[in-house]
Design a protein around this motif. Sequence first.
Motif, PDB file in Angstrom:
ATOM      1  N   MET A  24       4.370 -51.248   9.741  1.00  0.00           N
ATOM      2  CA  MET A  24       4.774 -49.761  10.389  1.00  0.00           C
ATOM      3  C   MET A  24       5.640 -49.414   9.501  1.00  0.00           C
ATOM      4  O   MET A  24       6.872 -49.923   9.217  1.00  0.00           O
ATOM      5  CB  MET A  24       5.429 -50.107  11.888  1.00  0.00           C
ATOM      6  CG  MET A  24       5.633 -48.729  12.451  1.00  0.00           C
ATOM      7  SD  MET A  24       6.523 -48.599  14.061  1.00  0.00           S
ATOM      8  CE  MET A  24       6.087 -50.380  15.053  1.00  0.00           C
ATOM      9  N   LYS A  25       5.674 -47.916   9.483  1.00  0.00           N
ATOM     10  CA  LYS A  25       6.856 -47.078   8.698  1.00  0.00           C
ATOM     11  C   LYS A  25       7.374 -46.444   9.769  1.00  0.00           C
ATOM     12  O   LYS A  25       6.667 -45.886  10.709  1.00  0.00           O
ATOM     13  CB  LYS A  25       6.286 -46.428   7.538  1.00  0.00           C
ATOM     14  CG  LYS A  25       5.303 -47.185   6.674  1.00  0.00           C
ATOM     15  CD  LYS A  25       6.054 -47.323   5.312  1.00  0.00           C
ATOM     16  CE  LYS A  25       5.025 -47.943   4.456  1.00  0.00           C
ATOM     17  NZ  LYS A  25       5.336 -48.733   3.218  1.00  0.00           N
ATOM     18  N   GLU A  26       8.508 -46.010   9.262  1.00  0.00           N
ATOM     19  CA  GLU A  26       9.612 -45.191  10.348  1.00  0.00           C
ATOM     20  C   GLU A  26      10.287 -44.399   9.804  1.00  0.00           C
ATOM     21  O   GLU A  26      11.026 -44.503   8.681  1.00  0.00           O
ATOM     22  CB  GLU A  26      10.259 -45.870  11.224  1.00  0.00           C
ATOM     23  CG  GLU A  26      11.086 -45.466  12.211  1.00  0.00           C
ATOM     24  CD  GLU A  26      11.854 -46.284  13.139  1.00  0.00           C
ATOM     25  OE1 GLU A  26      10.919 -47.086  13.987  1.00  0.00           O
ATOM     26  OE2 GLU A  26      13.003 -46.241  13.203  1.00  0.00           O
ATOM     27  N   LEU A  27      10.559 -43.112  10.305  1.00  0.00           N
ATOM     28  CA  LEU A  27      11.568 -42.050   9.450  1.00  0.00           C
ATOM     29  C   LEU A  27      12.193 -41.554  10.865  1.00  0.00           C
ATOM     30  O   LEU A  27      11.707 -41.262  11.937  1.00  0.00           O
ATOM     31  CB  LEU A  27      10.670 -40.863   8.962  1.00  0.00           C
ATOM     32  CG  LEU A  27      11.610 -39.710   8.401  1.00  0.00           C
ATOM     33  CD1 LEU A  27      12.469 -40.101   7.342  1.00  0.00           C
ATOM     34  CD2 LEU A  27      10.677 -38.531   8.275  1.00  0.00           C
ATOM     35  N   GLN A  28      13.590 -41.651  10.873  1.00  0.00           N
ATOM     36  CA  GLN A  28      14.365 -41.101  11.952  1.00  0.00           C
ATOM     37  C   GLN A  28      15.282 -39.859  11.313  1.00  0.00           C
ATOM     38  O   GLN A  28      15.891 -39.958  10.085  1.00  0.00           O
ATOM     39  CB  GLN A  28      15.199 -41.985  12.335  1.00  0.00           C
ATOM     40  CG  GLN A  28      16.161 -41.596  13.602  1.00  0.00           C
ATOM     41  CD  GLN A  28      16.770 -42.344  14.528  1.00  0.00           C
ATOM     42  OE1 GLN A  28      16.436 -43.733  14.184  1.00  0.00           O
ATOM     43  NE2 GLN A  28      17.796 -42.063  15.232  1.00  0.00           N
ATOM     44  N   LEU A  29      15.497 -38.749  11.902  1.00  0.00           N
ATOM     45  CA  LEU A  29      16.302 -37.586  11.125  1.00  0.00           C
ATOM     46  C   LEU A  29      16.381 -36.674  12.529  1.00  0.00           C
ATOM     47  O   LEU A  29      15.800 -36.952  13.796  1.00  0.00           O
ATOM     48  CB  LEU A  29      15.573 -36.736  10.495  1.00  0.00           C
ATOM     49  CG  LEU A  29      14.018 -36.670  10.427  1.00  0.00           C
ATOM     50  CD1 LEU A  29      13.253 -35.744  11.737  1.00  0.00           C
ATOM     51  CD2 LEU A  29      13.382 -36.280   9.308  1.00  0.00           C
ATOM     52  N   ASP A  30      17.257 -35.734  12.303  1.00  0.00           N
ATOM     53  CA  ASP A  30      17.581 -34.719  13.468  1.00  0.00           C
ATOM     54  C   ASP A  30      16.314 -33.825  13.519  1.00  0.00           C
ATOM     55  O   ASP A  30      15.690 -33.625  12.740  1.00  0.00           O
ATOM     56  CB  ASP A  30      18.877 -33.744  12.788  1.00  0.00           C
ATOM     57  CG  ASP A  30      20.186 -34.732  12.687  1.00  0.00           C
ATOM     58  OD1 ASP A  30      20.392 -35.709  13.479  1.00  0.00           O
ATOM     59  OD2 ASP A  30      20.949 -34.015  11.910  1.00  0.00           O
ATOM     60  N   GLY A  49      19.298 -33.159  18.961  1.00  0.00           N
ATOM     61  CA  GLY A  49      18.912 -34.656  18.728  1.00  0.00           C
ATOM     62  C   GLY A  49      18.130 -35.161  17.922  1.00  0.00           C
ATOM     63  O   GLY A  49      18.391 -34.672  16.677  1.00  0.00           O
ATOM     64  N   TYR A  50      17.693 -36.400  17.900  1.00  0.00           N
ATOM     65  CA  TYR A  50      16.962 -36.909  16.971  1.00  0.00           C
ATOM     66  C   TYR A  50      15.431 -37.143  17.336  1.00  0.00           C
ATOM     67  O   TYR A  50      15.025 -36.921  18.313  1.00  0.00           O
ATOM     68  CB  TYR A  50      17.380 -38.459  16.805  1.00  0.00           C
ATOM     69  CG  TYR A  50      17.163 -39.286  18.056  1.00  0.00           C
ATOM     70  CD1 TYR A  50      15.926 -39.837  18.137  1.00  0.00           C
ATOM     71  CD2 TYR A  50      17.849 -39.371  19.012  1.00  0.00           C
ATOM     72  CE1 TYR A  50      15.573 -40.782  19.317  1.00  0.00           C
ATOM     73  CE2 TYR A  50      17.732 -39.971  20.301  1.00  0.00           C
ATOM     74  CZ  TYR A  50      16.432 -40.646  20.175  1.00  0.00           C
ATOM     75  OH  TYR A  50      16.084 -41.484  21.391  1.00  0.00           O
ATOM     76  N   ALA A  51      14.751 -37.449  16.272  1.00  0.00           N
ATOM     77  CA  ALA A  51      13.392 -37.517  16.303  1.00  0.00           C
ATOM     78  C   ALA A  51      13.084 -38.773  15.481  1.00  0.00           C
ATOM     79  O   ALA A  51      13.497 -38.770  14.466  1.00  0.00           O
ATOM     80  CB  ALA A  51      12.446 -36.293  15.890  1.00  0.00           C
ATOM     81  N   ILE A  52      12.073 -39.636  16.033  1.00  0.00           N
ATOM     82  CA  ILE A  52      11.506 -40.735  15.082  1.00  0.00           C
ATOM     83  C   ILE A  52      10.146 -40.636  14.861  1.00  0.00           C
ATOM     84  O   ILE A  52       9.562 -40.269  15.967  1.00  0.00           O
ATOM     85  CB  ILE A  52      12.030 -42.070  15.978  1.00  0.00           C
ATOM     86  CG1 ILE A  52      13.411 -42.401  16.038  1.00  0.00           C
ATOM     87  CG2 ILE A  52      11.398 -43.153  15.278  1.00  0.00           C
ATOM     88  CD1 ILE A  52      13.953 -43.269  16.913  1.00  0.00           C
ATOM     89  N   GLY A 111      15.039 -36.640  24.192  1.00  0.00           N
ATOM     90  CA  GLY A 111      15.577 -35.512  24.809  1.00  0.00           C
ATOM     91  C   GLY A 111      15.022 -35.554  26.531  1.00  0.00           C
ATOM     92  O   GLY A 111      14.517 -36.528  26.789  1.00  0.00           O
ATOM     93  N   MET A 112      14.845 -34.473  26.957  1.00  0.00           N
ATOM     94  CA  MET A 112      14.643 -34.526  28.487  1.00  0.00           C
ATOM     95  C   MET A 112      13.126 -34.687  28.563  1.00  0.00           C
ATOM     96  O   MET A 112      12.360 -34.642  27.773  1.00  0.00           O
ATOM     97  CB  MET A 112      14.870 -32.970  29.093  1.00  0.00           C
ATOM     98  CG  MET A 112      14.085 -31.849  28.479  1.00  0.00           C
ATOM     99  SD  MET A 112      14.512 -30.493  29.108  1.00  0.00           S
ATOM    100  CE  MET A 112      15.583 -29.901  27.921  1.00  0.00           C
ATOM    101  N   TYR A 113      12.687 -35.540  29.680  1.00  0.00           N
ATOM    102  CA  TYR A 113      11.372 -35.915  29.857  1.00  0.00           C
ATOM    103  C   TYR A 113      10.407 -34.807  30.035  1.00  0.00           C
ATOM    104  O   TYR A 113      10.692 -33.750  30.472  1.00  0.00           O
ATOM    105  CB  TYR A 113      11.269 -36.515  31.408  1.00  0.00           C
ATOM    106  CG  TYR A 113       9.784 -36.591  31.929  1.00  0.00           C
ATOM    107  CD1 TYR A 113       9.147 -37.979  31.497  1.00  0.00           C
ATOM    108  CD2 TYR A 113       9.149 -35.736  32.585  1.00  0.00           C
ATOM    109  CE1 TYR A 113       8.052 -38.287  31.743  1.00  0.00           C
ATOM    110  CE2 TYR A 113       7.908 -36.152  33.157  1.00  0.00           C
ATOM    111  CZ  TYR A 113       7.235 -37.365  32.438  1.00  0.00           C
ATOM    112  OH  TYR A 113       5.954 -37.467  32.883  1.00  0.00           O
TER     113      TYR A 113
END
Length: 133
Positions: free
Chosen positions: A1-7, A58-61, A79-81
């Motif tokens: 699995m590869k992952e990128l996390q950023l704003d 916030g962030y996103a992955i 974030g919010m549901y």
Amino acid sequence: MKELQLDALTENLDRVLEFIEEQLEQYDCPIKTVIQIKIAVEELFVNIAHYAYGEETGYAIIQTETEAGKIKITLIDGGMYYNPLEKEDPDVTLSAEERQIGGLGIYMVKKSMDSVEYEYVDEKNCLTITKTW
């Protein structure tokens, strides 16, 4: 699995799409499929950037699992549901003027991907799309 996390900011969209394209290039994904996947990811990421955190940033992955002929992409935010799959599909037989606003993007994602799944885990929205070629 590869992952990128950023704003979760729309100005990071190009980096997200480059990340996805890098995964697909390794597996000789046809260009038509690459475009479909990138459009779906763009729609989902921009929705996170615009709506998940209100006025805050916030962030996103973005997680990818790729194998020969198949990719699974999960977009995660704190974030919010919001489960976009709970929203009724738009009536595409109506004219643009007659249709309710919103929902067309996720509808296009559902139509172009093999599967779209949502989970709310540890107070995080997790939307997974899968595409085979």
